[in-house]
Enzyme design. Structure first.
Site, PDB file in Angstrom:
ATOM      1  N   ASP A 148      -1.393  41.276  39.308  1.00  0.00           N
ATOM      2  CA  ASP A 148      -0.129  41.684  38.834  1.00  0.00           C
ATOM      3  C   ASP A 148       0.549  41.376  37.923  1.00  0.00           C
ATOM      4  OD1 ASP A 148      -0.815  39.265  39.164  1.00  0.00           O
ATOM      5  OD2 ASP A 148      -0.343  38.260  40.596  1.00  0.00           O
ATOM      6  N   HIS A 176       3.837  40.122  31.881  1.00  0.00           N
ATOM      7  CA  HIS A 176       4.319  41.617  32.238  1.00  0.00           C
ATOM      8  C   HIS A 176       5.356  41.939  30.250  1.00  0.00           C
ATOM      9  CE1 HIS A 176       4.650  41.634  36.481  1.00  0.00           C
ATOM     10  NE2 HIS A 176       3.284  41.307  36.136  1.00  0.00           N
TER      11      HIS A 176
END
Length: 268
Positions: free
Chosen positions: A150, A95
């Protein structure tokens, strides 16, 4: 630049930086350490005004095969002991890489030399342009392991190819050849494998010759425009014009046009 173990960072040409994912035996699957190194290298590129374009690629036969699920990364295994740690690993790992790419206001080109799947496809889509070898394979294999898109794929995939095609790719675990990936919107351009580096560097060289201030402002305007109203986008444009139009680069561009020569932009 030194100290990296899982990536290689260099500057093969003036004003052009390159980051190579360097775990070829694992098809450049990302690890916790690789993510940390990528964030540092991307932040270095953002701060270095001499570097005007970045090429991101992989060593060996692959671009990036997503997260390393082999269990070879001991730190990864330690992090996976609880459900909460799964989310923490993602937030602290890939991320941060995707967000670092999203904050760069200079061009980033993904040179896709082989497989770019799951998180590897997400990484490529987080770049501004994607030049792919005709031998490359692209898609989302996460569902084959019962995993999710994700790393940012749930946001990036539909924006690149539309919601219906993104759902089909992810839910069925589809992988496409380069030509089909281009048709679906995942790739900017496909070239013969032997010409991949030549074509990518030609593009990077051309981008590096453009007025740096205008390039950065134009990229920022387009990225912001996708999330704001037309009125807000036009307001951003007016503010950016106040920065760009009085610049020395604009004066140089106009002068070079009338003198029938290539402009020499300095980013001022």
């Amino acid at each position: 630049m030194t100290g990296f173990q899982q990536i290689v960072v260099d500057s093969p040409e003036p004003h052009v930086a390159r980051i190579v994912l360097n775990r070829p035996q694992q098809m450049n699957a990302y690890s916790t350490q690789m993510c940390e190194e990528l964030v540092e290298a991307l932040e270095d590129y953002l701060r270095d005004d001499d570097k005007r374009c970045l090429i991101l690629t992989g060593a060996g036969r692959g671009f990036c095969s997503g997260g390393d699920v082999s269990g070879a990364d001991g730190e990864h295994a330690e992090l996976m002991k609880t459900q909460l740690s799964h989310g923490r690993e993602m937030r602290d790992g890939m991320h941060r890489v995707i967000l670092a790419l999203s904050r760069i206001d200079k061009p980033v080109i993904a040179m896709i030399n082989g497989a770019a799947v799951a998180g590897g496809l997400t990484l490529a889509l987080a770049c501004d342009m994607r030049i792919a070898s005709d031998q490359a394979k692209l898609g989302d294999t996460s569902g084959r392991f019962g995993l999710l898109p994700d790393e940012g794929g749930a946001w990036l995939f539909p924006r690149a190819m539309g919601l219906d095609r993104a759902l089909k790719m992810t839910l069925l675990g589809e992988v496409y050849n380069a030509t089909e990936a281009e048709r679906l919107g995942l790739v900017t351009e496909v070239v013969p494998h032997a010409e991949l580096e030549v074509r990518t560097f030609a593009l990077a060289r051309a981008l590096a010759k453009k007025a740096p201030l205008a390039v950065r402002l134009a990229k920022n305007m387009m990225l912001r425009a996708s999330d704001v109203s037309l009125e807000r986008s036009l307001g951003d444009a007016a503010l950016s014009v106040m920065v760009a139009n009085p610049s020395a680069d604009v004066r140089e561009g106009v002068k070079a046009f009338f003198e029938k020569r290539e402009p020499k932009f300095a980013g001022k």
